[in-house]
Design a protein around this motif. Structure first.
Motif, PDB file in Angstrom:
ATOM      1  N   LEU A  21       0.867  -1.170   0.000  1.00  0.00           N
ATOM      2  CA  LEU A  21       0.000   0.000   0.000  1.00  0.00           C
ATOM      3  C   LEU A  21       0.906   1.222   0.000  1.00  0.00           C
ATOM      4  N   LYS A  22       0.667   2.142  -0.914  1.00  0.00           N
ATOM      5  CA  LYS A  22       1.513   3.318  -1.035  1.00  0.00           C
ATOM      6  C   LYS A  22       0.702   4.597  -0.889  1.00  0.00           C
ATOM      7  N   ILE A  23       1.317   5.582  -0.284  1.00  0.00           N
ATOM      8  CA  ILE A  23       0.716   6.908  -0.185  1.00  0.00           C
ATOM      9  C   ILE A  23       1.704   7.901  -0.777  1.00  0.00           C
ATOM     10  N   GLN A  24       1.216   8.683  -1.750  1.00  0.00           N
ATOM     11  CA  GLN A  24       2.093   9.661  -2.393  1.00  0.00           C
ATOM     12  C   GLN A  24       1.262  10.761  -3.019  1.00  0.00           C
ATOM     13  N   PRO A  25       1.331  12.006  -2.552  1.00  0.00           N
ATOM     14  CA  PRO A  25       2.063  12.472  -1.372  1.00  0.00           C
ATOM     15  C   PRO A  25       1.211  12.361  -0.114  1.00  0.00           C
ATOM     16  N   ALA A  26       1.863  12.218   1.014  1.00  0.00           N
ATOM     17  CA  ALA A  26       1.128  12.063   2.269  1.00  0.00           C
ATOM     18  C   ALA A  26       0.624  13.411   2.773  1.00  0.00           C
ATOM     19  N   LYS A  27      -0.519  13.354   3.454  1.00  0.00           N
ATOM     20  CA  LYS A  27      -1.095  14.520   4.104  1.00  0.00           C
ATOM     21  C   LYS A  27      -1.153  14.266   5.610  1.00  0.00           C
ATOM     22  N   LEU A  28      -1.317  15.338   6.356  1.00  0.00           N
ATOM     23  CA  LEU A  28      -1.370  15.203   7.817  1.00  0.00           C
ATOM     24  C   LEU A  28      -2.469  14.243   8.243  1.00  0.00           C
ATOM     25  N   GLU A  29      -3.606  14.298   7.534  1.00  0.00           N
ATOM     26  CA  GLU A  29      -4.756  13.470   7.927  1.00  0.00           C
ATOM     27  C   GLU A  29      -4.570  11.990   7.613  1.00  0.00           C
ATOM     28  N   ASP A  30      -3.452  11.640   6.988  1.00  0.00           N
ATOM     29  CA  ASP A  30      -3.164  10.230   6.738  1.00  0.00           C
ATOM     30  C   ASP A  30      -2.544   9.556   7.955  1.00  0.00           C
ATOM     31  N   SER A  31      -2.243  10.320   8.978  1.00  0.00           N
ATOM     32  CA  SER A  31      -1.716   9.737  10.214  1.00  0.00           C
ATOM     33  C   SER A  31      -2.743   8.763  10.771  1.00  0.00           C
ATOM     34  N   ALA A  32      -2.335   7.512  10.904  1.00  0.00           N
ATOM     35  CA  ALA A  32      -3.268   6.454  11.283  1.00  0.00           C
ATOM     36  C   ALA A  32      -2.482   5.158  11.431  1.00  0.00           C
ATOM     37  N   VAL A  33      -3.198   4.124  11.852  1.00  0.00           N
ATOM     38  CA  VAL A  33      -2.648   2.774  11.810  1.00  0.00           C
ATOM     39  C   VAL A  33      -3.232   2.085  10.585  1.00  0.00           C
ATOM     40  N   TYR A  34      -2.379   1.474   9.806  1.00  0.00           N
ATOM     41  CA  TYR A  34      -2.816   0.762   8.599  1.00  0.00           C
ATOM     42  C   TYR A  34      -2.741  -0.732   8.882  1.00  0.00           C
ATOM     43  N   LEU A  35      -3.899  -1.346   8.827  1.00  0.00           N
ATOM     44  CA  LEU A  35      -4.040  -2.757   9.180  1.00  0.00           C
ATOM     45  C   LEU A  35      -4.287  -3.591   7.937  1.00  0.00           C
ATOM     46  N   CYS A  36      -3.614  -4.711   7.900  1.00  0.00           N
ATOM     47  CA  CYS A  36      -3.827  -5.682   6.830  1.00  0.00           C
ATOM     48  C   CYS A  36      -4.542  -6.886   7.429  1.00  0.00           C
TER      49      CYS A  36
END
Lengths: 115, 114
Positions: free
Chosen positions: B77-92
């Motif tokens: 899973l990729k994030i580009q570009p990241a934003k402040l609101e992307d701060s989180a836990v990413y669970l698979c």
């Protein structure tokens, strides 16, 4: 749309006392309901699920849940709480609508068991 | 059996940077999910794969998020570009793919965007 509600942000209970963590649901069709527990800096651990059959479901670590169709509830219970049960608990319902098969989670209930 | 593996466990980046997360599901599990869990909320599905095909990506912000599962096993899973609101836990999570299956979750990746 499927949804679950966990009305309590936090539940406090003394060690050795029974505990209940509440969950109500709203679904179209048959509900597939789940409980997960999350310890700090850990992923979600599966506790139990209701698919069909007996309304009382037994799960891991001594937990059980009672499915009540008339009250649309699926409360998590344990007869005697342990300090180690302190964690964040999530109720979830499975959404199997068009082109999807996902879990819809509640907002979570923090369980605090005091010695 | 081994559980769902994820890496890294923690990641701190600045906004507008890119980041990638990796997940290896339980062996043999055909269905793989990525969820986003923002602090104080329950997890929300971002994308679901069945083998190497996408089943549901309706909640994935496609302007910045992308995911792939090229060989039907592990996934990124990729994030580009990241934003402040992307701060989180990413669970698979993964399952065999049958309707009554239980989803088993990995430990998650905690992302902080500064």
């Amino acid at each position: 749309a499927q949804s679950v509600a966990q009305p309590e942000d936090q539940v406090n209970v003394a060690e050795g006392n029974p505990l209940t963590v509440k969950c109500t649901y709203s679904v179209s069709g048959n509900p597939y309901l789940f409980w997960y527990v999350q310890y700090p800096n850990r992923g979600l651990q599966f506790l139990l699920k209701y698919i069909t059959g007996d309304n009382l479901v037994k799960g891991s670590y001594g937990f059980e849940a009672e499915f009540n169709k008339s009250q649309t509830s699926f409360h998590l219970k344990k007869p005697s709480a342990l300090v180690s049960d302190s964690a964040l608990y999530f109720c979830a319902v499975r959404d199997t609508g068009d082109n999807t098969d996902k879990l819809i989670f509640g907002t979570g209930t923090r369980l605090q068991v005091f010695p | 059996e081994a559980g769902v593996a994820q890496s890294p466990r923690y990641k701190i980046i600045e906004k507008r940077q890119s980041v990638a997360f990796w997940c290896n599901p339980i062996s043999g599990h055909a269905t793989l999910y990525w969820y986003q869990q923002i602090l104080g909320q329950g997890p929300k599905l971002l994308i679901q794969f069945q083998n190497n095909g996408v089943v549901d990506d309706s909640q994935l912000p496609k302007d910045r998020f992308s995911a792939e599962r090229l060989k039907g096993v592990d996934s990124t899973l990729k994030i580009q570009p990241a934003k402040l609101e992307d701060s989180a836990v990413y669970l698979c999570a993964s399952t065999w793919g049958q309707l009554r299956d239980t989803q088993y979750f990995g430990p998650g990746t905690r992302l902080t965007v500064l």
